[in-house]
Scaffold this motif. Structure first.
Motif, PDB file in Angstrom:
ATOM      1  N   PRO A  18       0.258  -0.801  -0.216  1.00 24.68           N
ATOM      2  CA  PRO A  18      -0.146   0.264  -0.175  1.00 24.68           C
ATOM      3  C   PRO A  18       1.306   1.155   0.579  1.00 24.68           C
ATOM      4  CG  PRO A  18      -0.102  -0.601   2.575  1.00 24.68           C
ATOM      5  CD  PRO A  18       1.438  -1.947   1.536  1.00 24.68           C
ATOM      6  N   TYR A  19       2.354   1.079   0.561  1.00 23.53           N
ATOM      7  CA  TYR A  19       2.571   2.239   0.162  1.00 23.53           C
ATOM      8  C   TYR A  19       2.915   3.394  -0.636  1.00 23.53           C
ATOM      9  CZ  TYR A  19       3.479   0.156   4.876  1.00 23.53           C
ATOM     10  OH  TYR A  19       3.015  -0.571   6.163  1.00 23.53           O
ATOM     11  N   PRO A  20       3.409   2.707  -2.056  1.00 27.21           N
ATOM     12  CA  PRO A  20       3.824   4.028  -3.287  1.00 27.21           C
ATOM     13  C   PRO A  20       2.341   4.666  -3.204  1.00 27.21           C
ATOM     14  CG  PRO A  20       4.789   1.893  -3.994  1.00 27.21           C
ATOM     15  CD  PRO A  20       3.444   1.844  -2.341  1.00 27.21           C
ATOM     16  N   THR A  21       0.738   3.738  -2.638  1.00 28.57           N
ATOM     17  CA  THR A  21      -0.960   4.587  -2.438  1.00 28.57           C
ATOM     18  C   THR A  21      -0.479   5.615  -1.439  1.00 28.57           C
ATOM     19  OG1 THR A  21      -1.404   3.151  -3.584  1.00 28.57           O
ATOM     20  CG2 THR A  21      -3.098   4.465  -2.934  1.00 28.57           C
ATOM     21  N   TYR A  22       0.119   5.403  -0.398  1.00 27.15           N
ATOM     22  CA  TYR A  22      -0.096   6.235   0.662  1.00 27.15           C
ATOM     23  C   TYR A  22       0.717   7.235   0.544  1.00 27.15           C
ATOM     24  CZ  TYR A  22      -1.977   2.188   3.460  1.00 27.15           C
ATOM     25  OH  TYR A  22      -2.885   1.758   3.927  1.00 27.15           O
ATOM     26  N   ARG A  23       2.174   7.436  -0.790  1.00 25.39           N
ATOM     27  CA  ARG A  23       2.362   8.599  -0.454  1.00 25.39           C
ATOM     28  C   ARG A  23       2.307   9.627  -1.204  1.00 25.39           C
ATOM     29  NH1 ARG A  23       7.228   5.765  -1.649  1.00 25.39           N
ATOM     30  NH2 ARG A  23       6.781   5.628  -3.949  1.00 25.39           N
ATOM     31  N   GLU A 273      12.034   0.481  13.500  1.00 21.42           N
ATOM     32  CA  GLU A 273      12.008   0.392  12.405  1.00 21.42           C
ATOM     33  C   GLU A 273      11.349  -0.485  11.348  1.00 21.42           C
ATOM     34  OE1 GLU A 273      13.710   2.429   9.175  1.00 21.42           O
ATOM     35  OE2 GLU A 273      13.346   2.986  10.636  1.00 21.42           O
ATOM     36  N   PHE A 274      11.169  -1.464  11.903  1.00 19.22           N
ATOM     37  CA  PHE A 274      10.530  -2.107  11.293  1.00 19.22           C
ATOM     38  C   PHE A 274       9.243  -2.167  11.756  1.00 19.22           C
ATOM     39  CE2 PHE A 274      13.500  -6.304  12.651  1.00 19.22           C
ATOM     40  CZ  PHE A 274      14.202  -5.637  11.495  1.00 19.22           C
ATOM     41  N   LEU A 275       8.334  -1.576  13.266  1.00 22.40           N
ATOM     42  CA  LEU A 275       7.338  -1.024  13.354  1.00 22.40           C
ATOM     43  C   LEU A 275       6.635   0.155  12.044  1.00 22.40           C
ATOM     44  CD1 LEU A 275       7.712  -1.471  17.261  1.00 22.40           C
ATOM     45  CD2 LEU A 275       5.778  -2.328  16.253  1.00 22.40           C
ATOM     46  N   ARG A 276       7.536   1.018  12.136  1.00 28.29           N
ATOM     47  CA  ARG A 276       7.633   1.937  11.557  1.00 28.29           C
ATOM     48  C   ARG A 276       7.414   1.778  10.209  1.00 28.29           C
ATOM     49  NH1 ARG A 276       9.700   5.351   7.919  1.00 28.29           N
ATOM     50  NH2 ARG A 276      11.495   3.589   7.951  1.00 28.29           N
ATOM     51  N   TYR A 277       8.322   0.841   9.576  1.00 36.50           N
ATOM     52  CA  TYR A 277       8.506   1.080   7.532  1.00 36.50           C
ATOM     53  C   TYR A 277       7.263  -0.029   7.692  1.00 36.50           C
ATOM     54  CZ  TYR A 277      10.930  -0.799   3.932  1.00 36.50           C
ATOM     55  OH  TYR A 277      11.487  -1.035   2.669  1.00 36.50           O
TER      56      TYR A 277
END
Length: 391
Positions: A18-23, A273-277
């Protein structure tokens, strides 16, 4: 690219990455919606502000019934507003102490070693079934005094009840029935265990919850059961996903895996970092309890806001190069455990399990992908059904 909306957020196509869409949403419409649509917040500052603002909260019982079929008496303090939330969280905090968490460290280390040793002898394994699920189950069973022979029941109940975090309209009829059945069976089971602990208390968390009091105030039977249910789902499902998502991040970033092997003392930072990433909890909702604002946007009383925690955790305002995994990164103000009065009570335990697990995985000579992962159907909780690996 789709425009930010509840419908777009719930699209199964987002599940894989989902991260490209979130960005794109964060860059083009960081705060969107309004009117008859929920506000969608994607920036770290906006999400953080709402989570700690007393003008936002959860729907009252008569309102929540429109969106959530869980009976009011079966809702945990996670979904309550002050003063009820303050009272219940305070009581639970008296039982869920640092001492209770620290007592579990040797058991977590021993169980982690046993799970990884067994997986190493099996060739290719599904990391989720072989390691990621069994460890948190063992820990929550220890906390709640569940006998070893009943842990399979705990796993099944937890998985079925976790879908209850998603909105009712997204849950198929058969799944909703399993969820209700699991909830009823878990409550009956915990009542029996609680009765035993009243007469013969131990050092486990369940004994503490049964006995906890403050100025004569104690948890009622319904409050005890909903707290145990919350501990099971929040303490099990999210930690499973932390282990799975973190391992996948290492497999896809071999330089970071090599760094963890060379510097196992970075495991504590790696967990943050895993929790954030790749956050186990993707988003949460709040409702305006009175007329207020998010940033400069007016928010009338009764309006809903969806806080995309996972988008906020990759906000460039939070850290540099947020789409890059960096296990040596200085800890950030990520929102994986929430913020404000509802900050996750079990965060120290999740961090402990994650640190021990990744320190142990880093000692393996071989940790490599053996196939593509597949994801669970859950919308709010992000985690995998399968993660094939070779150890």
């Amino acid at each position: 690219m789709t425009a930010p909306s509840l419908l777009a957020l719930l699209d199964p196509a987002l599940r894989q990455d989902p991260y490209p869409t979130y960005r794109q949403w964060r860059e083009t419409a960081p705060l969107s919606g309004g009117g008859d649509q929920p506000l969608m917040a994607t920036r770290q500052q906006d999400c953080s502000d709402v989570l700690r603002d007393a003008k936002f909260g959860h729907l009252e019982e008569e309102q929540a019934g429109q969106l959530n079929s869980t009976p009011p008496e079966q809702r945990s303090f996670l979904g309550l507003n002050p003063p009820d939330h303050t009272r219940l969280r305070g009581l639970v905090s008296k039982a869920f102490t640092r001492k209770v968490v620290e007592r579990l460290a040797p058991m977590i280390s021993r169980t982690t070693d046993e799970l990884i040793d067994a997986a190493r002898g099996a060739g290719t394994v599904n990391l989720m079934d072989a390691i990621a699920r069994p460890l948190p189950v063992a820990v929550i069973s220890e906390l709640l005094d569940v006998p070893t022979e009943d842990r399979d029941l705990i796993v099944a109940w937890s998985h079925d009840m976790a879908r209850g975090l998603d909105p009712d309209f997204l849950i198929p009829e058969g799944v909703r029935e399993r969820q209700a059945k699991a909830r009823a069976e878990f409550r009956a089971y915990m009542l029996q265990l609680a009765d035993k602990r009243r007469g013969n208390p131990g050092e486990d968390l369940l004994s503490g919850l049964v006995q906890v009091h403050d100025g004569g105030d104690m948890l009622s039977e319904a409050e005890l059961l909903t707290t145990c249910m919350l501990l099971l789902i929040a303490g099990h499902e999210t930690t499973v996903n932390l282990i799975g998502n973190g391992t996948l991040a290492l497999l896809r970033n071999p330089s970071q895996l090599a760094r963890l092997r060379a510097e196992p003392e970075l495991a504590e930072r790696a967990v943050e970092e895993f929790l954030r990433y790749d956050s186990p909890v993707q988003f949460t909702a709040r409702f305006a309890l009175q007329d207020t604002k998010i940033g400069e946007v007016d928010v009338p009383a009764g309006s809903s806001a969806i806080l995309l925690l996972s988008a906020a955790n990759r906000d460039p305002e939070l850290c540099e190069e947020p789409d890059t995994l960096d296990i040596g990164r200085e800890p950030t103000r990520h929102l994986a455990f929430g913020h404000g009065p509802h900050f996750c009570l079990g965060a120290p335990l999740a961090r402990l399990e994650g640190r021990i697990m990744f320190q142990t995985l880093a000692r393996l000579d071989v940790l490599e992908s053996a196939g593509e992962p597949s994801y669970n159907d859950n919308i709010i909780l992000r985690g995998m059904k399968e993660l094939p690996v070779r150890l």
